[in-house]
Scaffold this motif. Sequence first.
Motif, PDB file in Angstrom:
ATOM      1  N   ARG A 203       1.126  -2.277 -16.916  1.00  0.00           N
ATOM      2  CA  ARG A 203       1.618  -2.153 -15.537  1.00  0.00           C
ATOM      3  C   ARG A 203       2.730  -1.118 -15.436  1.00  0.00           C
ATOM      4  O   ARG A 203       2.786  -0.349 -14.463  1.00  0.00           O
ATOM      5  N   ASP A 204       3.597  -1.049 -16.435  1.00  0.00           N
ATOM      6  CA  ASP A 204       4.660  -0.035 -16.429  1.00  0.00           C
ATOM      7  C   ASP A 204       4.076   1.373 -16.488  1.00  0.00           C
ATOM      8  O   ASP A 204       4.626   2.311 -15.908  1.00  0.00           O
ATOM      9  N   TYR A 205       2.958   1.523 -17.194  1.00  0.00           N
ATOM     10  CA  TYR A 205       2.356   2.847 -17.398  1.00  0.00           C
ATOM     11  C   TYR A 205       1.463   3.257 -16.232  1.00  0.00           C
ATOM     12  O   TYR A 205       1.489   4.407 -15.788  1.00  0.00           O
ATOM     13  N   TYR A 206       0.654   2.311 -15.718  1.00  0.00           N
ATOM     14  CA  TYR A 206      -0.343   2.643 -14.695  1.00  0.00           C
ATOM     15  C   TYR A 206      -0.056   2.060 -13.312  1.00  0.00           C
ATOM     16  O   TYR A 206      -0.724   2.421 -12.341  1.00  0.00           O
ATOM     17  N   GLY A 207       0.908   1.138 -13.229  1.00  0.00           N
ATOM     18  CA  GLY A 207       1.254   0.570 -11.926  1.00  0.00           C
ATOM     19  C   GLY A 207       0.388  -0.587 -11.487  1.00  0.00           C
ATOM     20  O   GLY A 207       0.581  -1.119 -10.388  1.00  0.00           O
ATOM     21  N   VAL A 208      -0.569  -0.980 -12.315  1.00  0.00           N
ATOM     22  CA  VAL A 208      -1.435  -2.131 -12.016  1.00  0.00           C
ATOM     23  C   VAL A 208      -1.642  -2.920 -13.301  1.00  0.00           C
ATOM     24  O   VAL A 208      -1.405  -2.421 -14.405  1.00  0.00           O
ATOM     25  N   THR A 209      -2.095  -4.154 -13.175  1.00  0.00           N
ATOM     26  CA  THR A 209      -2.388  -4.958 -14.358  1.00  0.00           C
ATOM     27  C   THR A 209      -3.718  -4.511 -14.966  1.00  0.00           C
ATOM     28  O   THR A 209      -4.545  -3.886 -14.286  1.00  0.00           O
TER      29      THR A 209
END
Length: 268
Positions: A203-209
């Motif tokens: 989530r930190d990298y792509y903004g989604v789970t």
Amino acid sequence: MSNIANNYWKFYNKDLPLNVMVIGNSVCDSSYHVKRRKSHIIAIEYIKKGSQTLFINSKEYQSEKNSAILLTKNSNHEYFCDSEIPLEKEWIVFDGELAEYFVKTYVSENEYCFKDCNLLHFFEEINRIKKHSENDYEKLTDNIAVILHKMFIQIKNSQRKNDSTIPEQIQHYLDENIEKKISINDLCQTFSYSKNQIIKMFRDYYGVTPYHYFLERKIDIAKLYLCNTKYSINEISCMLAFSDQNYFSTQFRHITGMSPAEYRKLNN
């Protein structure tokens, strides 16, 4: 040199999103030499044994066992066997709007040779499809379109696998298994991180789970199938490993705002 090929040129239909023209296997010796200018087709080759030298749009490559080669439309290419060991390869020639979409979406511009990119199981699947669909060209192209999509995902991931971050490796893993059921526990076992660590890193990298990414990718592929094949909604649901058609339709509507049937009607 020996060459075994199934030719489908006579069935070419410009209204289809993807046409398969030739599927073949070649065993080549030192006399093998091919040169084309402004090629009007797209092809993927997979080297099973031996090696060859390629010149594609002025770039030189040495392709060895377990290499994939992409020959794009309008490219200038030349290749020849450069070893005493016979060159053996599987290959497929195809064309169409869907084919060009795959090239544009999944392959970096001006990249044509991909080492350590195992496509053998895909060609084995193509050969099985070929035997069972030889009397139905549209069914053949629908089924092979799915396999080609998997091939292009494999090619994309082979470009990125070196020096990938953990979130990128998770993304690659999800892409490669898009037609399977993957749980957060599967990711934990594969990457040796806890559930919370996996979710936070991704989530930190792509903004989604990871779950949301995986679901959206499944829906993206469902859209391709709805627009470019005659698979039923239930068949698409099964191919993408949804528990049933109702759950697939619910998730599709949640992401797109319309049902699969409405989406197909709107885009055909």
